[in-house]
Design an enzyme around this catalytic site. Sequence first.
Site, short mmCIF file in Angstrom:
data_model
loop_
_atom_site.label_atom_id
_atom_site.label_comp_id
_atom_site.label_asym_id
_atom_site.label_seq_id
_atom_site.Cartn_x
_atom_site.Cartn_y
_atom_site.Cartn_z
N CYS A 123 -2.84 -3.08 7.35
CA CYS A 123 -2.30 -2.71 8.75
C CYS A 123 -2.52 -1.64 9.42
O CYS A 123 -2.71 -0.64 8.72
CB CYS A 123 -0.89 -3.35 8.82
SG CYS A 123 0.27 -1.98 8.12
N CYS B 14 -0.47 1.30 7.17
CA CYS B 14 -1.04 1.47 6.04
C CYS B 14 -2.40 2.23 6.25
O CYS B 14 -2.79 3.03 5.34
CB CYS B 14 -1.05 0.13 5.24
SG CYS B 14 0.44 -0.34 4.60
N GLU C 296 0.91 -1.23 -0.05
CA GLU C 296 -0.05 -0.10 -0.14
C GLU C 296 0.97 1.18 -0.11
O GLU C 296 0.52 2.26 -0.70
CB GLU C 296 -0.82 0.08 1.26
CG GLU C 296 -1.94 -1.00 1.22
CD GLU C 296 -1.30 -2.11 2.00
OE1 GLU C 296 -0.25 -2.76 2.06
OE2 GLU C 296 -2.30 -2.59 3.15
#
Length: 157
Positions: free
Chosen positions: A85, A88, A57
């Site tokens: 996560c 990100c 990402e």
Amino acid sequence: MKSDEFYMREAIELAKIAYSEGETPVGAVVVKESTGEIIGRGYNRRETAKSPLAHAEIIALDQASRALGGWRVIGCELFVTLEPCPMCAGAIINSRIERVVFGAKDPKAGSVGSKINIFELGYNHVPKVTAGVLGEDCAALLSAFFRELRNLKKQSN
């Protein structure tokens, strides 16, 4: 305009490249909503880059922001094979992505609904989320990678 599945397949192809390089197979694309053009592509490169920041990402967002000429990635969508996560998810908020589309849920670190939903914490930007697009395909790729990794570790012992 192309479908969510079309763009997720593009992300899956990037995840396969990561897999072939021994990286956790996660791929991401950033799409400009008005044109349907992919302006950012990324796949996990943490091992190769030796960096905790080299998530799919982050790489795709960086490429998209450079294509747009600024840090705001307004009017764009992010398609990623695995639920983002915390790092990100924070980058998604900061970049002003309009919508996040992800494939597989991440019960260990997913921060867009599985472990926590960072987007619900009252930040100044809240992207829309679509979960589970080609989720089985995304999860199967991850499962195959980790199964192969475990088998390699068994063979080396």
